[in-house]
Design a protein around this motif. Structure first.
Motif, PDB file in Angstrom:
ATOM      1  N   ARG A 220      40.131 -18.471   7.351  1.00  0.00           N
ATOM      2  CA  ARG A 220      39.140 -18.012   8.324  1.00  0.00           C
ATOM      3  C   ARG A 220      37.750 -17.903   7.694  1.00  0.00           C
ATOM      4  O   ARG A 220      36.772 -18.365   8.249  1.00  0.00           O
ATOM      5  CB  ARG A 220      39.541 -16.656   8.893  1.00  0.00           C
ATOM      6  N   ASP A 221      37.675 -17.265   6.547  1.00  0.00           N
ATOM      7  CA  ASP A 221      36.368 -17.054   5.913  1.00  0.00           C
ATOM      8  C   ASP A 221      36.565 -17.044   4.398  1.00  0.00           C
ATOM      9  O   ASP A 221      36.824 -16.012   3.797  1.00  0.00           O
ATOM     10  CB  ASP A 221      35.759 -15.738   6.401  1.00  0.00           C
ATOM     11  N   ALA A 222      36.454 -18.244   3.831  1.00  0.00           N
ATOM     12  CA  ALA A 222      36.771 -18.406   2.416  1.00  0.00           C
ATOM     13  C   ALA A 222      35.931 -17.476   1.536  1.00  0.00           C
ATOM     14  O   ALA A 222      36.443 -16.880   0.586  1.00  0.00           O
ATOM     15  CB  ALA A 222      36.572 -19.859   1.985  1.00  0.00           C
ATOM     16  N   ASP A 223      34.673 -17.341   1.865  1.00  0.00           N
ATOM     17  CA  ASP A 223      33.816 -16.487   1.044  1.00  0.00           C
ATOM     18  C   ASP A 223      34.275 -15.035   1.072  1.00  0.00           C
ATOM     19  O   ASP A 223      34.314 -14.362   0.042  1.00  0.00           O
ATOM     20  CB  ASP A 223      32.358 -16.569   1.529  1.00  0.00           C
ATOM     21  N   ALA A 224      34.626 -14.586   2.268  1.00  0.00           N
ATOM     22  CA  ALA A 224      35.077 -13.208   2.396  1.00  0.00           C
ATOM     23  C   ALA A 224      36.356 -12.992   1.592  1.00  0.00           C
ATOM     24  O   ALA A 224      36.510 -11.974   0.903  1.00  0.00           O
ATOM     25  CB  ALA A 224      35.316 -12.862   3.864  1.00  0.00           C
ATOM     26  N   ILE A 225      37.249 -13.960   1.655  1.00  0.00           N
ATOM     27  CA  ILE A 225      38.499 -13.843   0.901  1.00  0.00           C
ATOM     28  C   ILE A 225      38.210 -13.827  -0.591  1.00  0.00           C
ATOM     29  O   ILE A 225      38.770 -13.035  -1.346  1.00  0.00           O
ATOM     30  CB  ILE A 225      39.446 -15.004   1.259  1.00  0.00           C
ATOM     31  N   SER A 226      37.313 -14.712  -1.012  1.00  0.00           N
ATOM     32  CA  SER A 226      36.920 -14.749  -2.423  1.00  0.00           C
ATOM     33  C   SER A 226      36.469 -13.376  -2.884  1.00  0.00           C
ATOM     34  O   SER A 226      36.894 -12.876  -3.925  1.00  0.00           O
ATOM     35  CB  SER A 226      35.755 -15.729  -2.628  1.00  0.00           C
ATOM     36  N   LEU A 228      37.077 -10.545  -1.476  1.00  0.00           N
ATOM     37  CA  LEU A 228      38.178  -9.584  -1.355  1.00  0.00           C
ATOM     38  C   LEU A 228      39.035  -9.534  -2.614  1.00  0.00           C
ATOM     39  O   LEU A 228      39.385  -8.459  -3.113  1.00  0.00           O
ATOM     40  CB  LEU A 228      39.055  -9.966  -0.149  1.00  0.00           C
ATOM     41  N   ILE A 229      39.383 -10.701  -3.143  1.00  0.00           N
ATOM     42  CA  ILE A 229      40.255 -10.706  -4.311  1.00  0.00           C
ATOM     43  C   ILE A 229      39.457 -10.846  -5.607  1.00  0.00           C
ATOM     44  O   ILE A 229      40.037 -10.986  -6.687  1.00  0.00           O
ATOM     45  CB  ILE A 229      41.321 -11.810  -4.230  1.00  0.00           C
ATOM     46  N   GLY A 230      38.136 -10.795  -5.499  1.00  0.00           N
ATOM     47  CA  GLY A 230      37.319 -10.828  -6.706  1.00  0.00           C
ATOM     48  C   GLY A 230      37.401 -12.143  -7.447  1.00  0.00           C
ATOM     49  O   GLY A 230      37.394 -12.182  -8.668  1.00  0.00           O
ATOM     50  N   ARG A 231      37.496 -13.235  -6.691  1.00  0.00           N
ATOM     51  CA  ARG A 231      37.657 -14.542  -7.321  1.00  0.00           C
ATOM     52  C   ARG A 231      36.344 -15.061  -7.882  1.00  0.00           C
ATOM     53  O   ARG A 231      35.290 -14.926  -7.263  1.00  0.00           O
ATOM     54  CB  ARG A 231      38.175 -15.553  -6.287  1.00  0.00           C
ATOM     55  N   THR A 232      36.421 -15.652  -9.055  1.00  0.00           N
ATOM     56  CA  THR A 232      35.288 -16.371  -9.611  1.00  0.00           C
ATOM     57  C   THR A 232      35.747 -17.795  -9.882  1.00  0.00           C
ATOM     58  O   THR A 232      36.654 -18.020 -10.679  1.00  0.00           O
ATOM     59  CB  THR A 232      34.808 -15.743 -10.927  1.00  0.00           C
ATOM     60  N   ALA A 233      35.133 -18.730  -9.186  1.00  0.00           N
ATOM     61  CA  ALA A 233      35.525 -20.131  -9.343  1.00  0.00           C
ATOM     62  C   ALA A 233      35.139 -20.609 -10.733  1.00  0.00           C
ATOM     63  O   ALA A 233      34.117 -20.192 -11.283  1.00  0.00           O
ATOM     64  CB  ALA A 233      34.847 -20.986  -8.284  1.00  0.00           C
ATOM     65  N   PRO A 234      35.968 -21.463 -11.315  1.00  0.00           N
ATOM     66  CA  PRO A 234      35.651 -21.987 -12.639  1.00  0.00           C
ATOM     67  C   PRO A 234      34.401 -22.861 -12.621  1.00  0.00           C
ATOM     68  O   PRO A 234      34.211 -23.651 -11.720  1.00  0.00           O
ATOM     69  CB  PRO A 234      36.892 -22.812 -12.999  1.00  0.00           C
TER      70      PRO A 234
ATOM     71  N   ALA B  74      37.670  -9.249 -11.800  1.00  0.00           N
ATOM     72  CA  ALA B  74      36.546  -8.443 -11.324  1.00  0.00           C
ATOM     73  C   ALA B  74      36.788  -6.951 -11.521  1.00  0.00           C
ATOM     74  O   ALA B  74      35.865  -6.194 -11.812  1.00  0.00           O
ATOM     75  CB  ALA B  74      36.280  -8.745  -9.846  1.00  0.00           C
ATOM     76  N   ASP B  75      38.038  -6.513 -11.394  1.00  0.00           N
ATOM     77  CA  ASP B  75      38.309  -5.074 -11.465  1.00  0.00           C
ATOM     78  C   ASP B  75      38.684  -4.622 -12.872  1.00  0.00           C
ATOM     79  O   ASP B  75      39.158  -3.500 -13.050  1.00  0.00           O
ATOM     80  CB  ASP B  75      39.419  -4.704 -10.485  1.00  0.00           C
ATOM     81  N   GLY B  76      38.503  -5.494 -13.859  1.00  0.00           N
ATOM     82  CA  GLY B  76      38.727  -5.059 -15.221  1.00  0.00           C
ATOM     83  C   GLY B  76      40.043  -5.531 -15.830  1.00  0.00           C
ATOM     84  O   GLY B  76      40.205  -5.471 -17.045  1.00  0.00           O
ATOM     85  N   ARG B  77      40.978  -5.973 -14.998  1.00  0.00           N
ATOM     86  CA  ARG B  77      42.212  -6.521 -15.572  1.00  0.00           C
ATOM     87  C   ARG B  77      41.846  -7.657 -16.505  1.00  0.00           C
ATOM     88  O   ARG B  77      40.911  -8.411 -16.237  1.00  0.00           O
ATOM     89  CB  ARG B  77      43.121  -7.045 -14.456  1.00  0.00           C
ATOM     90  N   ARG B  78      42.607  -7.786 -17.573  1.00  0.00           N
ATOM     91  CA  ARG B  78      42.266  -8.755 -18.590  1.00  0.00           C
ATOM     92  C   ARG B  78      43.468  -9.652 -18.869  1.00  0.00           C
ATOM     93  O   ARG B  78      44.595  -9.169 -18.936  1.00  0.00           O
ATOM     94  CB  ARG B  78      41.878  -8.019 -19.875  1.00  0.00           C
TER      95      ARG B  78
END
Lengths: 240, 240
Positions: A220-226, A228-234, B74-78
DNA sequence: CGTCAAATTGACAAGGTTCAAGGACCGTGG
DNA sequence: CCACGGTCCTTGAACCTTGTCAATTTGACG
């Protein structure tokens, strides 16, 4: 990114698009790719493209379909190391007598061709190098997923990654793409059981972030999901 | 494998031994390595050698001590992606403008030097390529560990891997080697908590397969353990 | 001897697995 | 066109591995 003859029956379009997005390709490189792609090889699901420990005869380029690099444990447990999607290279390495360090198996019907040799086009060589670096980055992302994320995060993170990768090959748009694999395969990828994958997917769907009908996924909203889970793309090089 | 001047204050001995075992090095290559190793750089524990997303200024060679490639959520997990041991290369890749795709941090006091550039010695280039391929194989092994092994198997498998790697650098013999990291770090490597690592280690010790006093580990019978957990060591090229 | 980080322990909670069964889907052949 | 068979998806309940929290002990070092 232009210059692909419009009259080509473009099975290779996705692969070429991805490679040219890794690094802009000149007309000569594009032409070579197009020629290589004419000699295609079809592999059926569950057939092995590379076998762990065997010699790698040549570098292959995925034109269509999904493959997986897998490792099998002695007692039959299976781990999918990474997916290989259109535009990905199989067996790319600088070794002289390279041995495959993982088995590669077709998950769907797959079209392959032999990748043009290195040293022919500087642009293509660059694209290969970047592709290899991204492969490695994906392995690292996979490690972080398996080591430090829970089931919910693993599924989300993988879907976001697939969205990004497929988008680059023109196979995903606005969060919509096909995932032509069973929940069993997802389980073997994410270090979970298919039962738990199933439950996790239902939870995510219930939250409305995702629809998954047949093999079609819509985020639905890839950015929002990113977020939400704190994703950082490589990130590997300048643009990507 | 010979030809290392006996009068050198050999901080670099382990690194050179490892590299020369990856691929036999001629005298010129050995000499270059020895010269490079003279300009060493010391890094203290917890200091970052490479930072994710930053440019990689040069390829480094670990001479002594342990480093880790880590990814931070993002939340500190390593998550520790892999250990970098003496003889391992940091930041090796063929990119032109390479960005580090993981942070590298010193786990112990570490001695580094700038690795000799590529293109100087064919032997050295080969060793680099093999090293890179092994790195990738280690990442895959790590994925299988995290995805499909339980705590007991993860610990055993990692210790066997460390034994093999350290043996190649002359830093392990007959299953005995130093593991200079806390259980916390092992936990971040194996996707577990330090509490559970502790309990798992106690279990293994109780079974008598392992002794672990201070930072000294002794594997009683590495082959037997390998068979027990069904381990298959990664194979990359001919000998290794 | 005091201090600090690291290792160890216990009680309890939770996330994920296992096992087993039922239901949906889809291509195939009669 | 429908019945059949197989694969995949879905569900429930019990179980187990691992996580969490908090306290205690150990060990290295000044």
């Amino acid at each position: 990114m232009s210059a692909i003859p419009a009259d080509e029956p473009n099975i290779a379009a996705a692969a070429i698009l991805r490679l040219s997005r890794l690094h802009a390709l000149d007309d000569a490189a594009l032409a070579t790719l197009t020629v290589s792609a004419r000699r295609l090889r079809r592999v059926n699901p569950d057939n092995e493209i590379l076998v762990e420990g065997k010699r790698i005869p040549e570098t292959l380029l995925v034109l269509s379909g999904w493959c997986a690099r897998v490792r099998q444990l002695a007692d039959g447990r299976r781990q999918v190391l990474s997916f290989l999607l259109p535009g990905d290279l199989i067996g790319l390495c600088d070794q002289v007598e390279p041995l495959a360090c993982s088995t590669v198996v077709a998950l769907t019907p797959v079209d392959l061709c032999v990748a043009p040799d290195r040293g022919m086009h500087p642009d293509l060589d660059r694209a290969y190098m970047i592709s290899r670096a991204r492969d490695e980055a994906l392995l690292m992302a996979q490690i972080a997923r398996l080591g430090r994320m829970n089931a919910y995060e693993r599924v989300m993170d993988l879907l976001l990654e697939l969205n990004e990768r497929l988008e680059m090959a023109g196979l995903a748009a606005s969060g919509r793409f096909a995932v032509p694999v069973t929940q069993e395969v997802l389980a073997d990828t994410l270090g979970l059981t298919s039962v738990h994958i199933n439950r996790t997917l239902q939870l995510i769907r219930a939250e409305g972030m995702l629809s998954w009908k047949g093999r079609e996924v819509v985020l639905r909203d890839a950015d929002a999901i990113s977020r939400l889970i704190g994703r950082t793309a490589p990130r590997i090089s300048g643009q990507f």
